[in-house]
Design an enzyme around this catalytic site. Structure first.
Site, PDB file in Angstrom:
ATOM      1  CE  LYS A 189      75.943  58.261 -42.531  1.00 30.12           C
ATOM      2  NZ  LYS A 189      75.277  59.152 -42.924  1.00 30.12           N
ATOM      3  CD  GLU A 209      58.629  56.265 -36.863  1.00 33.02           C
ATOM      4  OE1 GLU A 209      59.832  55.924 -37.731  1.00 33.02           O
ATOM      5  OE2 GLU A 209      59.230  56.474 -35.524  1.00 33.02           O
TER       6      GLU A 209
HETATM    7  P1  NAD Z   1      66.920  56.841 -41.863  1.00 34.57           P
HETATM    8  O1  NAD Z   1      66.837  55.794 -41.785  1.00 34.57           O
HETATM    9  O2  NAD Z   1      67.160  57.981 -42.751  1.00 34.57           O
HETATM   10  O3  NAD Z   1      68.382  57.123 -41.544  1.00 34.57           O
HETATM   11  C1  NAD Z   1      68.888  57.003 -40.204  1.00 34.57           C
HETATM   12  C2  NAD Z   1      70.733  56.997 -40.406  1.00 34.57           C
HETATM   13  O4  NAD Z   1      71.142  56.063 -41.247  1.00 34.57           O
HETATM   14  C3  NAD Z   1      71.422  58.550 -41.034  1.00 34.57           C
HETATM   15  O5  NAD Z   1      72.896  58.755 -40.495  1.00 34.57           O
HETATM   16  C4  NAD Z   1      71.617  57.976 -42.313  1.00 34.57           C
HETATM   17  O6  NAD Z   1      72.523  58.782 -43.308  1.00 34.57           O
HETATM   18  C5  NAD Z   1      71.593  56.996 -42.844  1.00 34.57           C
HETATM   19  N1  NAD Z   1      71.398  55.540 -43.231  1.00 34.57           N
HETATM   20  C6  NAD Z   1      70.828  55.471 -44.550  1.00 34.57           C
HETATM   21  N2  NAD Z   1      70.401  54.323 -45.533  1.00 34.57           N
HETATM   22  C7  NAD Z   1      70.931  54.005 -45.284  1.00 34.57           C
HETATM   23  C8  NAD Z   1      72.077  53.513 -45.461  1.00 34.57           C
HETATM   24  N3  NAD Z   1      71.233  52.443 -46.561  1.00 34.57           N
HETATM   25  N4  NAD Z   1      72.816  52.657 -45.082  1.00 34.57           N
HETATM   26  C9  NAD Z   1      73.506  53.242 -43.757  1.00 34.57           C
HETATM   27  N5  NAD Z   1      73.337  53.647 -42.891  1.00 34.57           N
HETATM   28  C10 NAD Z   1      71.752  54.342 -44.146  1.00 34.57           C
HETATM   29  O7  NAD Z   1      66.422  57.043 -40.011  1.00 34.57           O
HETATM   30  P2  NAD Z   1      65.979  58.963 -39.669  1.00 34.57           P
HETATM   31  O8  NAD Z   1      65.081  59.732 -40.294  1.00 34.57           O
HETATM   32  O9  NAD Z   1      67.507  59.850 -40.082  1.00 34.57           O
HETATM   33  O10 NAD Z   1      65.298  58.906 -38.345  1.00 34.57           O
HETATM   34  C11 NAD Z   1      64.794  58.844 -38.053  1.00 34.57           C
HETATM   35  C12 NAD Z   1      63.817  57.391 -37.226  1.00 34.57           C
HETATM   36  O11 NAD Z   1      65.025  57.249 -36.842  1.00 34.57           O
HETATM   37  C13 NAD Z   1      62.853  57.031 -36.649  1.00 34.57           C
HETATM   38  O12 NAD Z   1      62.079  55.911 -37.677  1.00 34.57           O
HETATM   39  C14 NAD Z   1      62.610  57.011 -36.271  1.00 34.57           C
HETATM   40  O13 NAD Z   1      61.889  56.627 -34.992  1.00 34.57           O
HETATM   41  C15 NAD Z   1      64.345  56.504 -35.475  1.00 34.57           C
HETATM   42  N6  NAD Z   1      64.308  56.729 -34.384  1.00 34.57           N
HETATM   43  C16 NAD Z   1      64.906  55.296 -33.843  1.00 34.57           C
HETATM   44  C17 NAD Z   1      65.044  56.086 -31.438  1.00 34.57           C
HETATM   45  C18 NAD Z   1      65.367  54.193 -31.232  1.00 34.57           C
HETATM   46  O14 NAD Z   1      66.502  54.278 -29.837  1.00 34.57           O
HETATM   47  N7  NAD Z   1      64.061  53.631 -30.820  1.00 34.57           N
HETATM   48  C19 NAD Z   1      65.451  56.904 -31.742  1.00 34.57           C
HETATM   49  C20 NAD Z   1      65.449  57.531 -32.673  1.00 34.57           C
HETATM   50  C21 NAD Z   1      64.931  57.821 -33.222  1.00 34.57           C
END
Ligand code: NAD
Length: 494
Positions: free
Chosen positions: A175, A385
């Site tokens: 997803k 962040e």
């Molecule tokens: P997000 O948490 O909003 O979303 C990430 C994914 O989770 C998306 O596909 C979203 O649709 C899904 N999602 C959202 N709510 C959900 C739920 N309740 N249940 C299941 N899935 C759900 O994050 P984002 O804004 O897409 O990405 C940015 C974040 O990702 C930042 O905090 C960044 O630091 C983190 N990130 C971490 C790494 C790492 O390796 N540590 C790498 C890249 C990004």
């Protein structure tokens, strides 16, 4: 409006959402319509999980590891052949400079190659437990994996999950982020073309609240491999606790760079400009706090601002662009919120601090690279962040002061150290609460080296043999060697 649909791919078939609903996509740099994705729900996830489970029990999970090796190498080859197409689509989908996406696609290819080789190196053990017993361990795939990915490095992070999961013999429901979902279709098409049987890798588009949450809850899923924000990760971990799903969480960061008094000043400046402003600061490991020794602080800040002003911000498809657009219009008010917090905290904004306007900037979401100084350590901009092109530079007076400040946040993903003094480097390496420490280099992620965080930056590691291990369960086998079961109670039967 572009009518192109990036469909779900379930059991090898390209399908819309069962509800028929869609979500429109836009290029964040130009506002151009990019097409749409299905807005899937629990019923679509049900179908995808059923397909993955059937492939796990049939064609994928039970074949020779060497067959998986060949397929994953083939996938790497096919990705290479389509690298330019992937990079351009991803650049248009999330606003990142195409040259940078190209590097990320190359890294995704290397990740497939790494795990293609690793697939056939999975081994159990034969510990010498006892003379009358023969005990050994088998490694078996965890099962069906739900992979949920963010928008900031779409194809690279999807590859970080798919390559080890498939190498381990797991099957997957992916997803991707609804903000940057387009290239996931190419990746899943490539995996089928490389030889993955139907159902091995399924793609379901949609929002986190609907498709993502349904995947996390689904009883047919054995492991969730998630990359995204810390709050989302926390909610997923709680949900997974209900049925003890395995869980890997790669979450947010607030990573520090530390510039010691013996560092090469110019090198440290140029490297630090890259470590925050690459991908417009939308990197989990963005070094968004820079701590500079008091003796170098003024010169560092002056040079850092001068270098920042050289950055070319603009068309992501132009190969000379350093910084493209933010990935989505919703990111702009978030940047403004942090700028307000900095102002209220007494911070001085040395450059940037606002959305860029005029010319091509009026069509998209461009935010000026921003340098803030004079902030207290408890300010939101230091603690949280931001995930955008905003950096805070502060000073330190001793190694212990630097360590205390670097460790003074809830995150612990990556820390970068600039020093030419090895004993000092060793002290920092040991003292930093961080999953990754880089020394005199901006680089953070290479296939073969574990990538992941401590504290609230996550649980688990990507990109290495530790990762492959996390997609495997250990089964212990114990057998007697005499052919006659032992009779511990010493009972007799007539
Ligand atoms: P997000 O948490 O909003 O979303 C990430 C994914 O989770 C998306 O596909 C979203 O649709 C899904 N999602 C959202 N709510 C959900 C739920 N309740 N249940 C299941 N899935 C759900 O994050 P984002 O804004 O897409 O990405 C940015 C974040 O990702 C930042 O905090 C960044 O630091 C983190 N990130 C971490 C790494 C790492 O390796 N540590 C790498 C890249 C990004």
């Amino acid at each position: 409006m572009s009518e192109k649909l990036y469909p779900n791919i379930i059991n090898g078939e390209h399908v819309p959402a069962l509800s028929g609903k869609t979500l429109a996509l836009q290029n964040p740099a130009t506002g151009e319509a990019l097409g749409m994705i299905p807005l899937s729900g629990a019923d679509d996830i049900d179908k995808a999980v059923a397909a993955a489970r059937s492939a796990l029990n049939g064609k994928w999970g039970r074949q020779a590891a060497s067959a998986r090796t060949k397929i994953l190498f083939k996938a790497a080859e096919l990705m290479n052949a389509r690298a330019k197409e992937i990079a351009e689509l991803e650049s248009r989908n999330m606003g990142k400079p195409v040259m940078h996406v190209m590097g990320e696609v190359k890294q995704a290819i290397e990740d497939f190659e790494y795990f293609a080789g690793a697939a056939s190196k999975v081994e159990g053990r034969v510990p010498p437990v006892h003379p009358v017993f023969f005990g050994y361990t088998l490694k078996e795939p965890v099962g069906v994996v739900g992979a949920i990915t963010p928008w900031n490095y779409p194809i690279m992070l999807e590859s970080w999950k798919l390559a080890p999961a498939l190498a381990a013999g797991c099957t997957v429901v992916l997803k991707p982020s609804e903000i940057a979902p387009c290239t996931a279709n190419i990746l899943v098409e490539i995996l089928h073309e490389a030889g993955c049987p139907e159902g091995t890798i399924n793609l379901v588009h949609g929002t986190g609240e609907s498709a993502g949450a349904a995947l996390v809850k689904h009883p047919g899923v054995n492991k969730i491999s998630f990359t995204g924000g810390t709050d989302t990760g926390r909610a997923i971990m709680k949900e997974c606790a209900n049925d003890m799903k395995r869980v890997m969480l790669e979450l947010g960061g607030k990573s520090p760079a530390i510039v010691c008094e013996d560092a090469n000043l110019n090198d440290a400046v140029l490297s630090s400009v890259f470590t925050i402003f690459y991908s417009a600061g939308q990197s989990c490991e963005a070094r968004s706090r820079i701590y500079v020794h008091d003796s170098l602080y003024d010169s560092f800040v002056e040079k850092f601002v001068a270098a920042t002003k050289q950055l070319v911000i603009g068309d992501p498809l132009d190969k000379n662009t350093h910084i493209g657009a933010l990935a989505h219009p919703s990111r702009l008010p978030i940047m403004q919120k942090f700028i307000e917090a900095a102002k209220q905290g007494g911070g001085k904004i040395l450059c940037g601090g606002e959305q860029l306007k005029g010319g091509i900037y009026d069509q998209g979401c461009f935010f000026a690279p921003t340098v803030i100084v004079d902030l207290p350590e408890d300010n939101l901009c230091v603690q949280e962040e931001i995930f955008g092109p905003i950096v805070v530079i502060s000073k330190f007076i001793s190694d212990d002061d630097a360590l205390a400040k670097a460790n003074g946040v809830k995150y612990g993903l990556c820390a970068t150290l600039y020093t030419e003094n090895m004993p000092r480097a060793t002290k920092f390496i040991r003292g930093l609460h961080s999953g990754i420490v880089t020394l005199n280099t901006p680089a953070t992620a290479l296939p073969g080296l574990p990538f992941g965080g401590v504290k609230q930056s996550g649980v688990g590691r990507e990109m290495a043999m530790d990762t492959l291990e996390s997609y495997l369960e250990t089964k212990t086998v114990l057998s007697g060697v005499t052919g006659k079961p032992i009779n511990p109670f010493g009972l007799t039967l007539s």
